[in-house]
Design an enzyme around this catalytic site. Structure first.
Site, PDB file in Angstrom:
ATOM      1  CG  ASN A 137      -0.897  -6.988  12.622  1.00 35.63           C
ATOM      2  OD1 ASN A 137      -1.243  -7.983  13.269  1.00 35.63           O
ATOM      3  ND2 ASN A 137      -1.696  -5.948  12.435  1.00 35.63           N
ATOM      4  CB  SER A 171      -7.979 -19.777  12.162  1.00 37.03           C
ATOM      5  OG  SER A 171      -8.075 -18.433  11.773  1.00 37.03           O
ATOM      6  CG  MET A 175      -6.692  -9.070  19.720  1.00 46.29           C
ATOM      7  SD  MET A 175      -6.577  -8.197  18.138  1.00 46.29           S
ATOM      8  CE  MET A 175      -7.933  -8.910  17.239  1.00 46.29           C
ATOM      9  CG  LEU A 206       4.049  -5.246  19.227  1.00 49.91           C
ATOM     10  CD1 LEU A 206       4.910  -5.767  18.081  1.00 49.91           C
ATOM     11  CD2 LEU A 206       3.904  -6.311  20.302  1.00 49.91           C
ATOM     12  NE  ARG A 264       1.222  -1.129  25.934  1.00 55.00           N
ATOM     13  CZ  ARG A 264       0.172  -1.888  25.627  1.00 55.00           C
ATOM     14  NH1 ARG A 264       0.352  -3.010  24.983  1.00 55.00           N
ATOM     15  NH2 ARG A 264      -1.044  -1.530  25.962  1.00 55.00           N
ATOM     16  CG  HIS A 266      -6.370  -4.770  10.166  1.00 52.63           C
ATOM     17  ND1 HIS A 266      -6.691  -4.727  11.517  1.00 52.63           N
ATOM     18  CD2 HIS A 266      -7.273  -3.996   9.534  1.00 52.63           C
ATOM     19  CE1 HIS A 266      -7.755  -3.947  11.677  1.00 52.63           C
ATOM     20  NE2 HIS A 266      -8.128  -3.485  10.486  1.00 52.63           N
TER      21      HIS A 266
END
Ligand code: GAR
Length: 210
Positions: A107, A13, A90, A93, A65, A109
């Site tokens: 980001n 969204s 989610m 990095l 990762r 939150h």
């Protein structure tokens, strides 16, 4: 315009808010690609409908990762990414990723950081019983949900409010402040000194109000 890449894992969204505001001409960026790590996530369909390139890279198909992030970084570079926008991405990095886009990863939150970081931060704050919650846009550091704060908005908790209702109101606020933060970045108005973020004044159109 600034080339932004959106990284998302879920419904998307926030990505949608950016797509809509860019299309409406109030957010001066080009969404050069969306990268999604979860096949089937809602954001993929949103990108398709909007005609935005979406690259699905399933993290489960990578050994670790580092190798996953190498692939993501390469994809972002191939698309000419100048700002990396995490929107419900989610995953943590790696250092190599952050080095490749130093000072260019942001980001959002769903809580007022540094309180209530983590995957369930928004719900945690509500269950704790805070009277004011909100959302935070920040530059990304290696530690989860930490880094210099660009913008925050408060969302007061209504008495006896259900978690879902509060989260929905926080979400709506996210859709306003995230495009605003990106617009500031696109206009080169953000200066960071240590942990302090300063936004230079500008006459530009305001992105936040709908
Ligand atoms: C947003 O509420 C965002 O703040 C949160 O994920 C949601 C994604 O929604 N991110 C975090 O919790 C990061 N720790 P969306 O997919 O509808 O944009």
């Amino acid at each position: 315009p600034l080339n932004i890449a959106i990284l998302a894992s879920g419904s998307g969204s926030n990505a949608q808010a950016m797509i809509d505001k860019a299309a409406a001409g109030v957010l001066d960026v080009n969404i050069c690609c969306i990268v999604c790590n979860r096949p089937g996530a809602g954001v993929i369909e949103r990108a398709r409908k909007a005609g935005v390139t979406c690259v699905v890279l399933d993290h489960e198909e990578f050994a670790d990762r580092e190798s996953y992030d190498r692939e993501v970084v390469q994809t972002l570079q191939e698309h000419g990414t100048q700002l990396v926008v995490l929107a419900g991405y989610m995953r943590m990095l790696s250092t190599a990723f952050l080095d490749a886009f130093s000072g260019r990863v942001i980001n959002i939150h769903p809580a007022l950081l540094p309180s209530f970081p983590g995957v369930h931060g928004g719900v945690d704050a509500c269950e704790y019983g805070v009277k004011i919650s909100g959302c935070t846009v920040h530059f990304v550091e290696e530690k989860m949900d930490s880094g210099p704060v660009i913008i925050q908005a408060a969302v007061p908790v209504n008495p006896d409010e259900e978690v879902d209702d509060l989260m929905q109101r926080i979400h709506a606020m996210e859709h306003r402040i995230y495009p605003q933060a990106i617009q500031w970045f696109a206009q080169n108005r953000i200066n960071v000194w240590g942990r302090e973020v300063h936004v230079a004044p500008g006459k530009a159109k305001t992105v936040a109000p709908d």
